[in-house]
Design a protein around this motif. Sequence first.
Motif, PDB file in Angstrom:
ATOM      1  N   LEU A   1       0.832  -1.207   0.000  1.00 40.48           N
ATOM      2  CA  LEU A   1       0.000   0.000   0.000  1.00 40.48           C
ATOM      3  C   LEU A   1       0.871   1.264   0.000  1.00 40.48           C
ATOM      4  O   LEU A   1       0.622   2.211  -0.771  1.00 40.48           O
ATOM      5  N   SER A   2       1.908   1.268   0.856  1.00 37.12           N
ATOM      6  CA  SER A   2       2.806   2.434   0.904  1.00 37.12           C
ATOM      7  C   SER A   2       3.496   2.631  -0.438  1.00 37.12           C
ATOM      8  O   SER A   2       3.601   3.757  -0.946  1.00 37.12           O
ATOM      9  N   ILE A   3       3.974   1.506  -0.991  1.00 31.90           N
ATOM     10  CA  ILE A   3       4.680   1.589  -2.285  1.00 31.90           C
ATOM     11  C   ILE A   3       3.724   2.111  -3.358  1.00 31.90           C
ATOM     12  O   ILE A   3       4.077   3.003  -4.141  1.00 31.90           O
ATOM     13  N   ALA A   4       2.504   1.577  -3.359  1.00 33.33           N
ATOM     14  CA  ALA A   4       1.518   1.995  -4.376  1.00 33.33           C
ATOM     15  C   ALA A   4       1.240   3.496  -4.263  1.00 33.33           C
ATOM     16  O   ALA A   4       1.231   4.214  -5.277  1.00 33.33           O
ATOM     17  N   LEU A   5       1.044   3.976  -3.044  1.00 39.35           N
ATOM     18  CA  LEU A   5       0.714   5.395  -2.871  1.00 39.35           C
ATOM     19  C   LEU A   5       1.886   6.288  -3.252  1.00 39.35           C
ATOM     20  O   LEU A   5       1.711   7.309  -3.932  1.00 39.35           O
ATOM     21  N   LEU A   6       3.089   5.890  -2.843  1.00 36.83           N
ATOM     22  CA  LEU A   6       4.249   6.720  -3.201  1.00 36.83           C
ATOM     23  C   LEU A   6       4.435   6.766  -4.719  1.00 36.83           C
ATOM     24  O   LEU A   6       4.629   7.844  -5.306  1.00 36.83           O
ATOM     25  N   CYS A   7       4.346   5.577  -5.343  1.00 35.74           N
ATOM     26  CA  CYS A   7       4.515   5.535  -6.809  1.00 35.74           C
ATOM     27  C   CYS A   7       3.432   6.379  -7.478  1.00 35.74           C
ATOM     28  O   CYS A   7       3.706   7.122  -8.425  1.00 35.74           O
ATOM     29  N   GLY A   8       2.206   6.240  -6.987  1.00 34.99           N
ATOM     30  CA  GLY A   8       1.099   7.005  -7.562  1.00 34.99           C
ATOM     31  C   GLY A   8       1.331   8.492  -7.451  1.00 34.99           C
ATOM     32  O   GLY A   8       1.172   9.240  -8.435  1.00 34.99           O
TER      33      GLY A   8
ATOM     34  N   ALA B   1       3.982  10.459  17.313  1.00 34.59           N
ATOM     35  CA  ALA B   1       3.943   9.054  17.723  1.00 34.59           C
ATOM     36  C   ALA B   1       5.316   8.414  17.603  1.00 34.59           C
ATOM     37  O   ALA B   1       5.722   7.598  18.433  1.00 34.59           O
ATOM     38  N   ASN B   2       6.052   8.779  16.550  1.00 34.21           N
ATOM     39  CA  ASN B   2       7.398   8.225  16.364  1.00 34.21           C
ATOM     40  C   ASN B   2       8.380   8.823  17.368  1.00 34.21           C
ATOM     41  O   ASN B   2       9.286   8.132  17.840  1.00 34.21           O
ATOM     42  N   LEU B   3       8.192  10.127  17.673  1.00 37.97           N
ATOM     43  CA  LEU B   3       9.125  10.795  18.590  1.00 37.97           C
ATOM     44  C   LEU B   3       9.078  10.156  19.981  1.00 37.97           C
ATOM     45  O   LEU B   3      10.087  10.102  20.678  1.00 37.97           O
TER      46      LEU B   3
ATOM     47  N   MET C   1       6.265   7.120   5.029  1.00 40.67           N
ATOM     48  CA  MET C   1       7.420   6.530   5.702  1.00 40.67           C
ATOM     49  C   MET C   1       7.148   6.386   7.195  1.00 40.67           C
ATOM     50  O   MET C   1       7.444   5.361   7.807  1.00 40.67           O
ATOM     51  N   LEU C   2       6.547   7.427   7.769  1.00 36.68           N
ATOM     52  CA  LEU C   2       6.244   7.393   9.203  1.00 36.68           C
ATOM     53  C   LEU C   2       5.181   6.334   9.502  1.00 36.68           C
ATOM     54  O   LEU C   2       5.294   5.592  10.481  1.00 36.68           O
ATOM     55  N   ALA C   3       4.175   6.250   8.654  1.00 37.10           N
ATOM     56  CA  ALA C   3       3.113   5.262   8.850  1.00 37.10           C
ATOM     57  C   ALA C   3       3.661   3.845   8.756  1.00 37.10           C
ATOM     58  O   ALA C   3       3.279   2.968   9.520  1.00 37.10           O
ATOM     59  N   GLU C   4       4.557   3.648   7.824  1.00 34.35           N
ATOM     60  CA  GLU C   4       5.166   2.320   7.635  1.00 34.35           C
ATOM     61  C   GLU C   4       5.887   1.880   8.905  1.00 34.35           C
ATOM     62  O   GLU C   4       5.826   0.728   9.302  1.00 34.35           O
ATOM     63  N   ARG C   5       6.565   2.848   9.558  1.00 35.32           N
ATOM     64  CA  ARG C   5       7.324   2.516  10.759  1.00 35.32           C
ATOM     65  C   ARG C   5       6.437   2.379  11.996  1.00 35.32           C
ATOM     66  O   ARG C   5       6.841   1.836  12.996  1.00 35.32           O
TER      67      ARG C   5
ATOM     68  N   PRO D   1       3.191  -1.591  13.134  1.00 35.71           N
ATOM     69  CA  PRO D   1       2.937  -2.696  14.068  1.00 35.71           C
ATOM     70  C   PRO D   1       2.360  -2.255  15.418  1.00 35.71           C
ATOM     71  O   PRO D   1       2.010  -3.092  16.220  1.00 35.71           O
ATOM     72  N   VAL D   2       2.303  -0.944  15.703  1.00 38.06           N
ATOM     73  CA  VAL D   2       1.895  -0.518  17.047  1.00 38.06           C
ATOM     74  C   VAL D   2       0.386  -0.587  17.249  1.00 38.06           C
ATOM     75  O   VAL D   2      -0.349  -1.007  16.365  1.00 38.06           O
ATOM     76  N   ARG D   3      -0.063  -0.072  18.394  1.00 35.71           N
ATOM     77  CA  ARG D   3      -1.457  -0.281  18.812  1.00 35.71           C
ATOM     78  C   ARG D   3      -2.486   0.507  17.979  1.00 35.71           C
ATOM     79  O   ARG D   3      -2.126   1.269  17.097  1.00 35.71           O
ATOM     80  N   LEU D   4      -3.741   0.311  18.345  1.00 37.60           N
ATOM     81  CA  LEU D   4      -4.871   0.786  17.539  1.00 37.60           C
ATOM     82  C   LEU D   4      -4.863   2.287  17.191  1.00 37.60           C
ATOM     83  O   LEU D   4      -5.031   2.621  16.015  1.00 37.60           O
ATOM     84  N   PRO D   5      -4.672   3.218  18.170  1.00 39.53           N
ATOM     85  CA  PRO D   5      -4.779   4.636  17.775  1.00 39.53           C
ATOM     86  C   PRO D   5      -3.791   4.989  16.670  1.00 39.53           C
ATOM     87  O   PRO D   5      -4.149   5.691  15.712  1.00 39.53           O
ATOM     88  N   GLY D   6      -2.563   4.478  16.819  1.00 37.28           N
ATOM     89  CA  GLY D   6      -1.531   4.753  15.809  1.00 37.28           C
ATOM     90  C   GLY D   6      -1.928   4.198  14.465  1.00 37.28           C
ATOM     91  O   GLY D   6      -1.759   4.845  13.426  1.00 37.28           O
ATOM     92  N   ARG D   7      -2.509   3.015  14.477  1.00 38.80           N
ATOM     93  CA  ARG D   7      -2.909   2.388  13.206  1.00 38.80           C
ATOM     94  C   ARG D   7      -4.032   3.178  12.541  1.00 38.80           C
ATOM     95  O   ARG D   7      -4.118   3.247  11.314  1.00 38.80           O
ATOM     96  N   CYS D   8      -4.895   3.754  13.368  1.00 38.57           N
ATOM     97  CA  CYS D   8      -5.989   4.577  12.807  1.00 38.57           C
ATOM     98  C   CYS D   8      -5.419   5.807  12.101  1.00 38.57           C
ATOM     99  O   CYS D   8      -5.863   6.180  11.009  1.00 38.57           O
ATOM    100  N   VAL D   9      -4.428   6.418  12.750  1.00 34.98           N
ATOM    101  CA  VAL D   9      -3.802   7.607  12.145  1.00 34.98           C
ATOM    102  C   VAL D   9      -3.141   7.213  10.822  1.00 34.98           C
ATOM    103  O   VAL D   9      -3.277   7.910   9.797  1.00 34.98           O
ATOM    104  N   CYS D  10      -2.445   6.071  10.851  1.00 34.61           N
ATOM    105  CA  CYS D  10      -1.791   5.587   9.617  1.00 34.61           C
ATOM    106  C   CYS D  10      -2.832   5.383   8.523  1.00 34.61           C
ATOM    107  O   CYS D  10      -2.647   5.799   7.376  1.00 34.61           O
ATOM    108  N   GLY D  11      -3.933   4.723   8.902  1.00 32.35           N
ATOM    109  CA  GLY D  11      -4.979   4.447   7.921  1.00 32.35           C
ATOM    110  C   GLY D  11      -5.573   5.733   7.373  1.00 32.35           C
ATOM    111  O   GLY D  11      -5.796   5.855   6.158  1.00 32.35           O
TER     112      GLY D  11
END
Lengths: 506, 483
Positions: free
Chosen positions: A98-105, A290-292, A342-346, A349-359
């Motif tokens: 998904l990350s690769i597709a979005l970046l390429c797009g 979240a990464n900091l 890049m930040l979302a990719e890293r 694997p973390v918990r739900l709130p972070g995954r929601c932000v990534c999504g």
Amino acid sequence: MTQTTKRQLAYAVGFTLLFTLLSHGYRFLSLGYSGDAMLISQVGEEPFQIALGRFLQPVYWHIRGYIAAPLTVGLFTAAALAVSACIACHVLRLRRPLSIALLCGLMCANETLSTASAAYLQWLDVYAVSLMLCLLGVLLSRRYRLGWLLAPVPFALALALYQAYLPCAAVLLILALIGDLIDGDAPGRVFLRGVRAVASLLLGLLLYALMLRMVHGALGVTASQDYNGVGRVAALELSSLPGLIAGAYAMPLRFLFGVGEQPPMTWHIALLPAPLNIALALLTCALIAANLRRMKLPAALLTLLMCAVLPLAMNFVQVISEGIVSGLMIYAFFFTAALPLMLAERLAPVRLPGRCVCGAACALLALVLGIDIAASGQMSLKRDLEFTATTSAAARILDAAERTEGYVPGETPVLVHGLLSSSAIAVERPGFETIARHQGMRYTYAASYETAFNWYMDMAIAPNMNLLPAKTTPTDGQQRALDAMPAFPQPGFAAMCDGVLLVKLQ
Amino acid sequence: MKTILRRPLVRAALFAALLAAVVHAFCFFNLTYSGPSVMVSAGSAASAQTAAGQFAQPIYWRIRGSAASPLLVGAIACACIGLCAAAVVRLLDLRGLPAALTCAALAVNPHVTSVFASSLHTADALMLACALMCTASALAMRPPHRLCPLLAACLAAGALALDPTVFSLGAALVLMHVIACLLRGEPVRAIVRSAIVGALVLLAGAALFAAGHFVMLRRAGLSSSASLRMPRGGSLFGAWLYPAAQLFAPLTAYPPVQIAVHAALLLLALLALVLLMKRDARRGLAALLLALLMPLAVNLPVYSAAPAAQTSLSFALLDVLLVMLLSTLSLRIVKIASAALAVMTLGGVVFANQVYVKKNLEFHATLAAMTRVVARMEATTGFTPGATPTAIIGSLESGELSVQREGFERLSALEAARNNYAAVTPDDYTWYLWDIMGYPANIVGTYERDQLAAREDVAALPAFPAEGCTAMIDGTLVVKLSD
């Protein structure tokens, strides 16, 4: 090469080709020359490009061909973008499809490439190759110990093709360094890498300046003082630098977030709505935060510093161009969308709130991609319709010219006064008004301006017309006749005067 | 599916077809009708096609449809190119890089560009003829079943009935198969036997074609307009030299690269033959002689109503021959040669697309010019569209307005790209007005037109775009496009 890397590169190539086809496929398979793109054959254009500092373009034309055939341009563009996407995915260590597709797009379909494809076809592949060389320099500097000494060569070559893509290298270098910090590299080592990266970019600029001086000296060409030339760089005053740097820093923020009442660019209005960019920026901030939280203080501070430098990195070319920036020079603004990915990719694997932000970030980027793809197709369609409309208008103009007593095709000099785009029959197509506000899209006919009219006549329909050079000043007698004549499409818009056929379009 | 895709022949076919589809796509998505292809409805010339020996074409139009839709024509033509590639790869037993280069040579070459640029309305039929001939050759000389040569003869006859000029393609493939067998060190008896089978199949196909042509002419009550015509180059030596010289012709975007690469490859191929002679003098000598005969085989006299074309698909086999000879040398040389040939293919891609852009521009220019011509016709007193007999004298091509586009001069190396307007000959205007403009023009026949053209009052008319280029003469509207 590991199996994962192979898969990553295969995805990058596949998605790049797919999104290039979706966003520019229509343009590559239609005639649609219009405006600047009416210069279908670039034979004789070499001195102009060399004077602008793009001395590698004539060399490149030998490979791509002097005639800008849409499909050839498309194939070269797709190939260069595929290489660029592979490098970007590899350097940013993106693994998820998904990350690769979005970046390429986003690398294939963004407003810079969309306007370039629709209105400046001849240079689309030049831009893509310039981008590829910039990212190649980044790859060299990241992959090999002494790569930062080799990287200036592709950087200089990229500048010699088109100067506005070097910021992409700066952005990618910064993003890669942020990635290093998140992945746990020591801040000291990352800082050293950053210093080398800056040195590499500066060496690239220096090498380009040396090469340019040699080429201009050898060919006896003077650097152009035009708005997009390099002639004024040498005259840059130190006192004006702080203002220029501040302006360059603020420009991406003003452009993307719609700050200020006046549009920041004269010829180009942002395609993406400011609220969308603001939402994306907020999500990016959340991802950074979240990464900091997982980083130590020195690494976190260095990360913040690099994030703060990003706007200048995106747009430092504006300092070189003395404050001038156009829609064709801002590719790096959109390339920065790699940061949330890049930040979302890293964070994946973390918990739900972070995954929601990534999504949410990925969903917004997908929306951006959709808007870009739709706009690209519409822009190409507009130019194609303009070409067809111009053929129809040109047939009527030629008919009147050929019926004028005393006119001999190929012999009688023809002075064209005014523009079709400003004539009585010029009107913006209903439904196309918003697209008309982007770079190079405001004209309604392929023969958009004086020089483009001559290009259209000489290269598109070739009616054996001895057109006087564009912007030829009429004599007093001719001016009086022009003043007395009605304009196209009224009868009598073409008339002989002093052995010259006058054609009044406006 | 994966198992099927791993088969070398399937991969060769897919690679060649996809490459052709990508490279020539511009032609399939745009109106690039030019020259003879302004007759968009190919079935309109069924009688002429039968008379010219292409009697299977009218039958084929019933399957494909008379109107040449560019995308459909392109899809069929690309599939046929894929079939050609698979057949040639099988016949010559090529693998790896040589097979890939063969596919590229068949998909991107001046002949394919020329066919798409000037004969789009019949391009799929012409490519089908090539595919049938290649398949016939493969079935005849590398038969999977002993009855295959019989089928091959029928396929060869079918190929000739679509386009009689593909005979030289069959002859060249027989010769190449023998050279390939010699290089592989196969027993002489087996080589001679397969060569004889190949030649007999070709002759049987020709005999069947001749019989079919005779029957179709009788049935349609026509007489043959085709005859055996001299190949390009004229004399025997000229005919031998012509295809070899075409290797160095500037039918690419990179003429100097083409010359250098072909010169280097020819030298390397010669070296390969010398090394073969060192190993086995008789085999090497035989291969050398047959290789020297190849230019003649690809350029045999043609049975056609028109003079021999500038290029032919069989010319592309010369590149395949070079690849085949080089593959006997070390792998490193093959790789270097492959890279050089890939650059040449890229030159072909760029050149082909430039030609297609020119064709599309010509189409627009012709539309603009013919719109003005029709306006003059309609403004002539006494003219009624569809009723008044109309004679078009001369052509835009030789008229006052015809001028080479700036920057497009180099494309003139390809004969199909020399014209400046889509309608070239006076006969093309009938089809242009009817099929392209959809205009009900009642165009007079060639004889009547020539009679009118010979008249003094017609000769006195000024040519387009001058005022008075149209006039009613004895109830016929005369439109003079050129003197």
